[in-house]
Design an enzyme around this catalytic site. Structure first.
Site, mmCIF file in Angstrom:
data_model
loop_
_atom_site.group_PDB
_atom_site.id
_atom_site.type_symbol
_atom_site.label_atom_id
_atom_site.label_comp_id
_atom_site.label_asym_id
_atom_site.label_seq_id
_atom_site.Cartn_x
_atom_site.Cartn_y
_atom_site.Cartn_z
ATOM 1 N N GLU A 169 13.590 24.668 -23.130
ATOM 2 C CA GLU A 169 13.994 25.003 -24.506
ATOM 3 C C GLU A 169 14.705 26.349 -24.612
ATOM 4 O OE1 GLU A 169 10.563 24.373 -27.055
ATOM 5 O OE2 GLU A 169 10.158 22.434 -26.122
ATOM 6 N N GLU A 213 9.445 13.871 -22.174
ATOM 7 C CA GLU A 213 8.326 13.970 -23.142
ATOM 8 C C GLU A 213 8.457 12.915 -24.246
ATOM 9 O OE1 GLU A 213 7.880 17.965 -24.575
ATOM 10 O OE2 GLU A 213 8.363 18.850 -22.643
HETATM 11 O O1 G3I Z 1 -8.154 21.926 -24.228
HETATM 12 C C1 G3I Z 1 -8.315 23.315 -24.577
HETATM 13 C C2 G3I Z 1 -9.691 23.537 -25.139
HETATM 14 O O2 G3I Z 1 -10.643 23.347 -24.098
HETATM 15 C C3 G3I Z 1 -9.780 24.953 -25.678
HETATM 16 O O3 G3I Z 1 -11.046 25.137 -26.269
HETATM 17 C C4 G3I Z 1 -8.661 25.159 -26.709
HETATM 18 C C5 G3I Z 1 -8.686 26.529 -27.296
HETATM 19 O O4 G3I Z 1 -8.132 27.427 -26.340
HETATM 20 O O5 G3I Z 1 -7.385 24.976 -26.089
HETATM 21 C C6 G3I Z 1 -7.258 23.643 -25.612
HETATM 22 O O6 G3I Z 1 -6.025 23.577 -24.964
HETATM 23 C C7 G3I Z 1 -4.924 23.411 -25.837
HETATM 24 C C8 G3I Z 1 -4.144 22.202 -25.346
HETATM 25 O O7 G3I Z 1 -2.908 22.055 -26.074
HETATM 26 C C9 G3I Z 1 -4.958 20.910 -25.535
HETATM 27 O O8 G3I Z 1 -4.153 19.841 -25.031
HETATM 28 C C10 G3I Z 1 -4.055 24.656 -25.743
HETATM 29 O O9 G3I Z 1 -4.750 25.724 -26.346
HETATM 30 C C11 G3I Z 1 -2.755 24.389 -26.488
HETATM 31 O O10 G3I Z 1 -1.885 25.513 -26.316
HETATM 32 C C12 G3I Z 1 -2.067 23.183 -25.917
HETATM 33 O O11 G3I Z 1 -0.894 22.901 -26.652
HETATM 34 C C13 G3I Z 1 0.138 22.267 -25.880
HETATM 35 C C14 G3I Z 1 1.463 22.945 -26.228
HETATM 36 O O12 G3I Z 1 2.551 22.280 -25.575
HETATM 37 C C15 G3I Z 1 1.453 24.401 -25.788
HETATM 38 O O13 G3I Z 1 1.276 24.454 -24.390
HETATM 39 C C16 G3I Z 1 0.197 20.795 -26.247
HETATM 40 O O14 G3I Z 1 -0.976 20.145 -25.756
HETATM 41 C C17 G3I Z 1 1.437 20.138 -25.629
HETATM 42 O O15 G3I Z 1 1.568 18.795 -26.089
HETATM 43 C C18 G3I Z 1 2.688 20.917 -26.002
HETATM 44 O O16 G3I Z 1 3.762 20.307 -25.312
HETATM 45 C C19 G3I Z 1 5.053 20.843 -25.589
HETATM 46 C C20 G3I Z 1 5.833 20.872 -24.295
HETATM 47 O O17 G3I Z 1 5.163 21.687 -23.355
HETATM 48 C C21 G3I Z 1 7.252 21.355 -24.539
HETATM 49 N N1 G3I Z 1 7.920 20.501 -25.539
HETATM 50 C C22 G3I Z 1 7.199 20.476 -26.814
HETATM 51 C C23 G3I Z 1 5.790 19.944 -26.606
HETATM 52 C C24 G3I Z 1 5.047 19.866 -27.922
HETATM 53 O O18 G3I Z 1 4.873 21.140 -28.444
#
Ligand code: G3I
Length: 399
Positions: A183, A298
């Protein structure tokens, strides 16, 4: 040999005749038998099969095996609990992307600290199950801890090179494909020709005084693991303005001799997306850069149309659909994905197609931009094939 009386034989024959009649579905060449008062009513017909479809082991990945690998995103939590999504990922896909465990805010939340545990868990599980891994992402402005931006551009560059080298050497031989930068294209698409492109004015751009950080990342990645495939990935490449800016960046990299192997199209689509616009993005890369590979990285189809206000402030968003997805939306998703996959299988530069999650409940779109029940993926919350999955593997399936 047991002797039986003539009466017993007749009973046995009558039973056999009745059995034969029911086995043919009730059809019989003999005259119809008129039930009398003493004949018990025939049993009710069995319920119609809920589906003449079975999601057999490997069906999805094997359907496309001669065209491209089929991948999905998984998390360490899913694998640790071996939940239904982990089991389905193992059964139906041959590539996985750790959904967030490989991002800098998870790997190195503070300078000099490297936490590979959760990512190692996903990577080793994938390899143990004969799957390959997409590394996502070495550089993404939304997952970059503040310390990366401290100091002069040359200090920032040295830190970035050290980070990429440390991470890629740790996974060398286990992760063979990396989204090096994610991105980095301008999002000023809404201003059309007046938009400021091609580069996103992220903190990486501001802290380093321009877009050369993209070059630094790819050069460090190639040096760290020369055998890895290196990608630039972004969303909305199906938007002409954004795709043209992405092409400007790729063209600049190639003109400078920066090593890049492919473009990753996230394809976070909408129900009203035309598959042709997504396929055009693939063709745009192939038509100009014959040596580059395309990945869909994705893929999902949002059941909501989100206004800018909804994305920006979480207000003015469509209400929650609730627990039952509208059949017309399921059908629209199936039509879109059938058209898309029918196009992808005819494009030899497409080497990998990855959906962003296994079951609908796994999707980030249940929480972004607001918490709502979404249905963006191929498998429903029970792990059953949705019309979209059936539509992409069976051209005779009636949507
Ligand atoms: O699972 C942990 C949990 O154990 C913990 O208690 C909690 C609090 O810290 O965090 C949880 O993890 C979260 C995770 O999603 C769960 O799947 C992370 O904090 C959170 O940051 C993470 O968000 C991800 C996001 O990217 C940021 O990394 C999303 O799952 C993921 O779908 C999203 O994917 C992005 C791609 O990388 C780039 N393109 C866009 C896409 C959607 O935003």
């Amino acid at each position: 040999m047991v002797d039986i009386t003539a009466r017993q034989r007749l009973k046995l024959l009558a039973g056999a005749a009745a059995l034969m009649t029911s086995a043919c579905g009730g059809a019989s060449r003999s005259a119809p038998v008129t039930p009398d008062a003493t004949t018990p009513p025939p049993p009710p017909p069995p319920p119609p099969p809920t589906s003449d479809f079975t999601l057999t082991d490997g069906l999805l990945r094997d359907t496309f095996r001669n065209n491209f690998s089929m991948g999905t995103a998984v998390t360490a939590e899913q694998i640790n609990s071996n939940d239904l999504s982990a089991r389905l990922a193992r059964e139906q896909f041959n590539v996985v992307t750790p959904e967030y465990e490989l991002k800098a805010d998870q790997i190195s939340p503070s300078e000099g600290v490297f936490n590979f545990g959760p990512a190692d868990r996903v990577v080793d599980w994938a390899l143990d199950n004969n799957m390959t891994v997409r590394g996502h992402a070495l550089l993404w402005h939304e997952a970059t801890p503040d310390y990366f931006y401290q100091g002069t551009p040359s200090q920032i560059r040295a830190r970035l090179e050290n980070y990429i080298t440390t991470v890629m050497r740790h996974f060398a031989g286990r992760i063979t494909v990396w989204d090096v930068v994610n991105e980095v294209t301008s999002v000023d698409i809404f201003n059309g020709d007046n938009g400021i492109g091609p580069d996103r004015r992220s903190r990486w751009f501001e802290a380093t005084g321009g877009a050369d950080y993209i070059d630094w990342a790819f050069l460090a990645a190639r040096a760290a693991d020369p055998s890895a495939q290196l990608f630039l990935s972004d969303y909305e490449t199906e938007n002409t303005f954004k795709m043209n800016w992405t092409m400007e960046i790729v063209r600049r990299l190639l003109q400078r001799g920066i090593p890049i192997d492919g473009v990753g199209h996230q394809f976070h689509l909408q129900l009203d997306t035309e598959a042709s616009t997504a396929l055009a993005a693939i063709d745009t890369v192939t038509n100009e850069f014959a040596g580059l590979v395309n990945h869909v990285t994705e893929l999902d189809v949002n059941f909501y149309q989100n206004s800018g206000e909804c994305w920006q402030s979480g207000t003015g968003c469509q209400p929650d659909i609730g627990p039952t997805p509208p059949p017309e939306s399921l059908a629209a998703q199936a039509r879109l994905l059938r058209d898309l996959f029918n196009g992808l299988v005819n494009r030899s530069t497409v080497e990998s197609v990855n959906v962003w999650g296994v079951r609908d409940n796994d999707s980030w779109l249940n929480f972004a931009p607001v918490t709502r029940t979404n249905y963006p993926l191929l498998l429903n919350r029970a792990g059953e094939a949705k019309p979209a999955l059936r539509a992409i593997i069976d051209q005779n399936y009636q949507i």
